[in-house]
Motif scaffolding. Structure first.
Motif, PDB file in Angstrom:
ATOM      1  N   GLY A   1      53.045 -15.066  11.008  1.00 39.50           N
ATOM      2  CA  GLY A   1      53.809 -14.044  10.300  1.00 39.50           C
ATOM      3  C   GLY A   1      53.058 -12.748  10.101  1.00 39.50           C
ATOM      4  O   GLY A   1      53.586 -11.779   9.572  1.00 39.50           O
TER       5      GLY A   1
ATOM      6  N   LYS B   1      53.208  -0.756   9.971  1.00 36.40           N
ATOM      7  CA  LYS B   1      54.367  -1.483   9.453  1.00 36.40           C
ATOM      8  C   LYS B   1      53.988  -2.895   9.005  1.00 36.40           C
ATOM      9  O   LYS B   1      54.236  -3.290   7.869  1.00 36.40           O
ATOM     10  CB  LYS B   1      55.435  -1.540  10.548  1.00 36.40           C
ATOM     11  CG  LYS B   1      56.772  -2.069  10.080  1.00 36.40           C
ATOM     12  CD  LYS B   1      57.812  -2.026  11.194  1.00 36.40           C
ATOM     13  CE  LYS B   1      58.272  -0.598  11.453  1.00 36.40           C
ATOM     14  NZ  LYS B   1      59.538  -0.547  12.223  1.00 36.40           N
ATOM     15  N   THR B   2      53.342  -3.646   9.913  1.00 34.47           N
ATOM     16  CA  THR B   2      53.037  -5.038   9.576  1.00 34.47           C
ATOM     17  C   THR B   2      51.937  -5.128   8.517  1.00 34.47           C
ATOM     18  O   THR B   2      51.938  -6.039   7.698  1.00 34.47           O
ATOM     19  CB  THR B   2      52.616  -5.820  10.834  1.00 34.47           C
ATOM     20  OG1 THR B   2      51.509  -5.167  11.443  1.00 34.47           O
ATOM     21  CG2 THR B   2      53.755  -5.895  11.833  1.00 34.47           C
TER      22      THR B   2
ATOM     23  N   SER C   1      53.495  -4.661   5.174  1.00 34.22           N
ATOM     24  CA  SER C   1      54.216  -5.882   4.790  1.00 34.22           C
ATOM     25  C   SER C   1      53.255  -6.957   4.301  1.00 34.22           C
ATOM     26  O   SER C   1      53.537  -7.653   3.319  1.00 34.22           O
ATOM     27  CB  SER C   1      55.003  -6.431   5.980  1.00 34.22           C
ATOM     28  OG  SER C   1      56.063  -5.576   6.296  1.00 34.22           O
ATOM     29  N   GLN C   2      52.138  -7.099   5.002  1.00 34.45           N
ATOM     30  CA  GLN C   2      51.216  -8.163   4.617  1.00 34.45           C
ATOM     31  C   GLN C   2      50.571  -7.862   3.265  1.00 34.45           C
ATOM     32  O   GLN C   2      50.382  -8.761   2.446  1.00 34.45           O
ATOM     33  CB  GLN C   2      50.150  -8.335   5.693  1.00 34.45           C
ATOM     34  CG  GLN C   2      49.731  -9.783   5.823  1.00 34.45           C
ATOM     35  CD  GLN C   2      48.650  -9.971   6.856  1.00 34.45           C
ATOM     36  OE1 GLN C   2      48.360  -9.079   7.639  1.00 34.45           O
ATOM     37  NE2 GLN C   2      48.059 -11.137   6.866  1.00 34.45           N
TER      38      GLN C   2
ATOM     39  N   ARG D   1      51.934  -6.074   0.892  1.00 37.12           N
ATOM     40  CA  ARG D   1      53.000  -6.351  -0.090  1.00 37.12           C
ATOM     41  C   ARG D   1      53.139  -7.848  -0.339  1.00 37.12           C
ATOM     42  O   ARG D   1      53.329  -8.283  -1.469  1.00 37.12           O
ATOM     43  CB  ARG D   1      54.340  -5.827   0.426  1.00 37.12           C
ATOM     44  CG  ARG D   1      54.539  -4.362   0.211  1.00 37.12           C
ATOM     45  CD  ARG D   1      56.038  -4.037   0.361  1.00 37.12           C
ATOM     46  NE  ARG D   1      56.222  -2.616   0.334  1.00 37.12           N
ATOM     47  CZ  ARG D   1      56.734  -1.903   1.341  1.00 37.12           C
ATOM     48  NH1 ARG D   1      57.160  -2.498   2.437  1.00 37.12           N
ATOM     49  NH2 ARG D   1      56.847  -0.609   1.227  1.00 37.12           N
ATOM     50  N   GLY D   2      53.073  -8.626   0.755  1.00 37.73           N
ATOM     51  CA  GLY D   2      53.257 -10.069   0.630  1.00 37.73           C
ATOM     52  C   GLY D   2      52.241 -10.707  -0.299  1.00 37.73           C
ATOM     53  O   GLY D   2      52.571 -11.604  -1.069  1.00 37.73           O
TER      54      GLY D   2
ATOM     55  N   VAL E   1      53.275  -9.953  -3.812  1.00 41.00           N
ATOM     56  CA  VAL E   1      54.414 -10.791  -4.226  1.00 41.00           C
ATOM     57  C   VAL E   1      53.918 -12.185  -4.620  1.00 41.00           C
ATOM     58  O   VAL E   1      54.306 -12.736  -5.659  1.00 41.00           O
ATOM     59  CB  VAL E   1      55.472 -10.876  -3.102  1.00 41.00           C
ATOM     60  CG1 VAL E   1      56.540 -11.901  -3.442  1.00 41.00           C
ATOM     61  CG2 VAL E   1      56.098  -9.503  -2.859  1.00 41.00           C
TER      62      VAL E   1
ATOM     63  N   ILE F   1      57.574  -2.062  -3.907  1.00 41.22           N
ATOM     64  CA  ILE F   1      56.110  -2.064  -4.031  1.00 41.22           C
ATOM     65  C   ILE F   1      55.551  -0.931  -3.180  1.00 41.22           C
ATOM     66  O   ILE F   1      55.753  -0.893  -1.968  1.00 41.22           O
ATOM     67  CB  ILE F   1      55.524  -3.423  -3.583  1.00 41.22           C
ATOM     68  CG1 ILE F   1      56.021  -4.526  -4.522  1.00 41.22           C
ATOM     69  CG2 ILE F   1      54.009  -3.368  -3.557  1.00 41.22           C
ATOM     70  CD1 ILE F   1      55.630  -5.923  -4.069  1.00 41.22           C
TER      71      ILE F   1
END
Lengths: 165, 776
Positions: B487, B672-673, B676-677, B679-680, B683, B722
């Motif tokens: 992912g 981009k990725t 996301s990572q 942010r992940g 979270v 976020i």
């Protein structure tokens, strides 16, 4: 064994099934439609969300034999700009919850279109629901994403619904 | 008071289709289409016509021996092929002791030789496996296996077990004790001090894809479709356990539905699927139920931590003490190095860091995203906030005032030092200057508003990695390595790196991964996969360019005739003189021209070796380099978290309403990725802060909430927009300037939330998770 006619993505299938087989397992194990995922098998994660006559359900909590003659749509039968939007906004990482998120979002947008309120809808008497980010998040909360791609998913849904941010 | 930007701000302004290098651009994931169309197949989704399904039977006692297993009723179920127990199971070779000479020896999650023993070591250990023609028959029959036991006393209460804790000695790879000066004396003498105890509960990874294995034997050759973060570990471990050469084992894991550390080791489901396939002579699929994941795969272990800080009135730290005790399984598991970041983060004049462990009869614990720091930072960063309150100093200033010149415990240099910068950026983006430091000073109707901060710190590891790169005459590139796409966007990132290295467009690069038939890739762990692969990809691309130039230099008609590598750059799908504009006549030529003239279909380079001895020597060289490097540098990804919470004054309900995270992670390969990572991780940290807890019955050690309905991970409604940004500057000491980003962003999150809750309510919660009962 019970005979059941399942109509999936516009194709009719006649299956001989153990009556215990869930709709999810019928799709994955008997029809080879593995795009619908099994994350918990107890209705808690939403990874198995499919559309039945346009409404979203968790396929793990449904028995296949109860769905004869209904119009079932899985991710394999979806061709919608929302899918490209997910790629653009990075609304996924590992991809395992993604089919469920997309099917759930399509069902959710239909619910909003029909004026169904949610727990965060401010004016219940209004015929139309404004699709705010709070509405999207509330209504998508049955679909877990452990990678935490929630921001991207919300962006994808907002973009696709044509709502200016 | 809330100033939430409704729309997430883009972190990077460069568009995806911009001219120039691919690295840094927000390129769409190469697996985007297969993952949004349902085409991507995961471990349990490979069809075999004669597949059989396996289900586990779990022990209902905690420790003892099996005195009898009645399988008659289960065997009689229609469709059942076998009920495998310790009385009839094929033999497995017991797992060996871990050795630093072969990292794959760390593969087994536990020392238990499942179904080859009558011993029970934890509540939920697999004691039998049912194999049947259908899933329904397997699971129904599993409930009919009757097991009787002789139970023995067991240690299952972490609070009570702490009395038996023993110190962790530490070694090259694991921190035990760190000391500088007399920290206790400095603490006692400090004009201002805090000294408090913090606890963190057990947590589970809860990747949405449950662990699954599809195992197929063909004679003494084994093929396994596996949900794993460590293909090579699985391959080598299965070879050892089933007594076949590693070359006979093929492990395929093209797509993995999340890992977070939970799919790093080899757990019971993998071994038992292979065992069941051997026992029945059928391809066997073992797709674990969510409950079976909790009962047989370890999670993050509970900790109890003391952090004490002493400071002068000016806020300069004079003492930093961080002592942690964590539980380990009696049959495996490792110390949770909670003091890891405390060695380096702040310039304390005296330091004392100590770890101890206590053994429990539970499923052995394992790595979970940022092991050590994720929970260690909760204690450290909460304590720093408490000290800021005591001193009456702003918590951002207190942290930046204590940014060290060199690592305070060992004097090592930092490869980067930007704590002050990330805090300054974050404070501006968040609007921190408007904060009234007084608790309960901000509100929004009946909700109390609080703002909190915390530091993130994580040291990525580097791993051995081999790749092959093939450049075809048509200008396309194929990169192959058995790495993992769990992912993180790993394939996309390597396509970008190879594209820039060879000077070809990103979409000319195809990346094949997740199959042990490919050159051996790194495991997806320790935030090390991307940088480790990048080093290998760059090396292979370099060799290809040299080979291409060697062909062109000798060719009479080539504009590259007589040129040296240093004079050239890879661009426009070829090699061109760096001192001339790429369009210029006779500046260079394309790979297509070079290869066509030479009559070559492709050029290929491969790092590492197929030869076992050479591969082992390569791994030893790598480890030596890595350890020497670690002695020289502290190389860490860092960050600053800014959090806003709204707490309902009547119910105690906490909502996170705003988040700003600013990071220094070296060079960012894909805007981009990477966003996301990062942010992940935030979270997942919000989950740890507010809801996540694996509940053990202290009397039996049985997990009471083994499901996503009772273990609460964050849902859409729990996560605001976020705002993530990063400095994007290459680290000069890291491969391609890349530091890992998989773990840093979870570090400090729980403390930032708890600190914001304190600011909102005046209540200091020192025990995770911050549930509403702790605020009432």
């Amino acid at each position: 064994m019970v005979e059941v006619q399942l109509r999936v993505n516009g194709t009719a299938h006649r299956l001989e099934l153990d009556p215990r087989v869930s709709l999810l397992d019928a799709l994955r194990e008997h029809l080879g439609l593995t795009g619908t995922k099994k994350g918990c098998n107890q209705g808690a994660c939403g990874a198995c969300t499919v559309l039945v006559d346009g409404e979203r359900i968790t396929a793990c909590l449904a028995l296949a034999v109860q769905y004869g003659g209904r119009e079932i749509t899985t991710i394999e039968g979806v061709a919608h700009p929302l899918q490209q939007a997910f790629v653009r906004t990075d609304g996924f990482q590992c991809g395992y919850c993604t089919s469920g998120q997309i099917c759930s979002a399509l069902g959710m947008l239909a619910e909003v279109e029909a004026g169904a309120p949610s727990a965060v809808t401010e004016h219940l008497a209004e015929p139309a629901v404004a699709l705010t980010d709070a509405e999207i998040r509330e209504r998508m909360s049955g679909n877990l994403c452990r990678c935490g791609a929630y921001n991207g998913i919300t962006d994808a849904i907002r973009e696709t619904a044509g709502v200016p941010s | 008071m809330t100033q939430a930007p409704e729309k997430t701000r883009p972190s990077v302004e460069r568009p995806a289709d911009a001219e120039g290098p691919a690295v840094g651009r927000p390129v769409d994931r190469v697996d985007g289409t297969v993952k949004t169309s349902g085409e991507a197949r995961y471990a349990a989704e490979f069809p075999f016509p004669d597949i059989a399904h396996a289900a586990m039977v779990h022990s209902t006692i905690t420790r003892g021996r099996i005195t009898g297993i009645d399988t008659a009723e289960a065997t009689a179920v229609e469709g059942v092929l076998a009920v495998i127990t310790h009385e009839n199971a094929p033999k497995m070779v017991p797992p060996g002791r871990p050795t630093p000479l072969d990292l794959s020896s760390m593969a087994p999650g536990t020392r238990v030789n499942y179904l080859n023993t009558d011993e029970v070591h934890w509540n939920g250990q697999p004691v039998a496996v049912v194999v049947a023609e259908s899933l329904e028959a397997a699971h129904a029959a599993a409930r009919l296996v009757r097991v009787t036991y002789d139970a023995l006393p067991a240690t299952t209460d972490f609070a009570a077990a702490q009395a038996d804790a023993t110190p962790v000695k530490g070694n090259l790879l694991e921190i035990g004790e760190a000391k500088k000066g007399d920290a206790e004396a400095a603490l006692a003498a400090a004009p201002v001090s805090v000294d408090a105890t913090y606890t963190t509960p057990p947590q589970n990874h809860n990747a949405i894809e449950p662990h699954a294995t599809t195992a197929v034997w063909d004679g003494d050759r084994l093929t396994v479709h596996e949900a794993t973060q460590g293909i090579e570990w699985v391959r080598k471990h299965l070879a050892v356990r089933f007594g076949v050469p590693a070359a006979n084992v093929r492990v395929i894991a093209t797509y993995v539905g999340g890992g977070f550390g939970g799919k790093g080791a080899v757990w019971a489901g993998t071994l038992l699927a292979v065992l069941a396939a051997k026992a029945t002579g059928r391809p066997v699929r073992m797709a674990l139920t969510r409950e079976a994941v909790y009962r047989t795969v370890g999670g993050r272990t509970p900790t109890r931590q003391r952090v004490a800080l002493g400071a002068g009135r000016d806020g300069q730290l004079t003492a930093l003490l961080h002592e942690g005790v964590s539980a380990v399984g009696r049959m495996g598991g490792r110390s949770e190095a909670v003091g890891s970041q405390s060695q380096h983060l702040y310039a304390a004049r005296t330091v004392l860091i100590r770890h101890s462990t206590t053994e429990m009869d539970t499923v052995p614990n394992t790595f979970m995203r940022a092991p050590g720091e994720a929970v260690g930072s909760f204690a450290l960063e909460s304590a720093v906030d408490e000290l800021a309150v005591e001193l009456g100093v702003d918590p951002v200033q207190l942290r930046t005032r204590n940014e060290p010149e060199r690592s305070p415990t060992d004097g090592k240099r930092f490869s980067r030092q930007n704590l002050g910068r990330v805090y300054a950026d974050g404070a501006e983006r968040f609007g921190w200057a408007a904060r009234d430091p007084k608790p309960r000073s901000m509100r929004d109707g009946r909700r109390l508003i609080g703002w909190g901060v915390a530091s993130a710190f994580h040291m990525p590891i580097q791993l051995p990695a081999d790749v092959s790169v093939r450049l075809a005459a048509d200008g396309t590139v194929l990169v192959r390595s058995s790495f993992h796409e769990i992912g993180v966007g790993a394939a996309t990132a390597q396509a970008q790196i190879a594209a820039d290295a060879l000077g070809v467009p990103v979409d000319a690069v195809r990346v094949e991964h997740g199959d042990s038939d490919q050159p051996v890739g790194p495991m997806a762990g320790g935030s090390g996969q991307t940088a480790s692969l990048a080093a290998a990809v760059l090396e292979a691309c370099d060799r290809i360019k040299r080979e291409a130039l060697a062909l062109a230099r000798k060719a009479p008609g080539s504009p590259l005739r007589g040129r040296r590598p240093a004079e050239l750059r890879a661009t426009g799908s070829g090699l061109f003189r760096a001192d001339l504009p790429p369009g210029a006549e006779s500046a260079g030529e394309t790979y297509a021209a070079i290869l066509t003239r030479a009559g070559r279909g492709y050029l290929e380079a491969r790092t590492g070796s197929d030869n076992r001895l050479r591969a082992a020597a390569g791994q030893a060289r790598f480890m030596t380099r890595f350890l020497l490097d670690r002695r020289r540098w502290v190389r860490a990804a860092i960050g600053a978290h800014f959090c806003e919470v709204a707490v309902d004054e009547d119910t105690g309900e906490v909502r996170v309403t705003r988040w700003v995270g600013v990071f220094d992670v070296g060079r960012v390969v894909n805007a981009k990725t990477a966003t996301s990572q990062l942010r992940g991780g935030i979270v997942m940290g919000i989950g740890a802060a507010l809801g996540e807890e694996t509940l053990l019955d202290p009397r039996t050690g049985r997990i009471m909430n083994p499901g996503l309905g009772e273990y609460h991970v964050p849902v859409h409604a729990d996560v605001p927009a976020i705002d993530v940004t990063y400095l994007d500057e290459p680290d000069p000491t890291a491969p391609a300037g890349i530091l890992g980003i998989g773990e840093v962003s979870i570090v400090g999150v729980a403390a930032a939330v708890a600190n914001a809750v304190h600011h909102a309510t005046g209540v200091r919660v020192r025990d995770l998770p911050v549930t509403l009962d702790r605020l009432l």
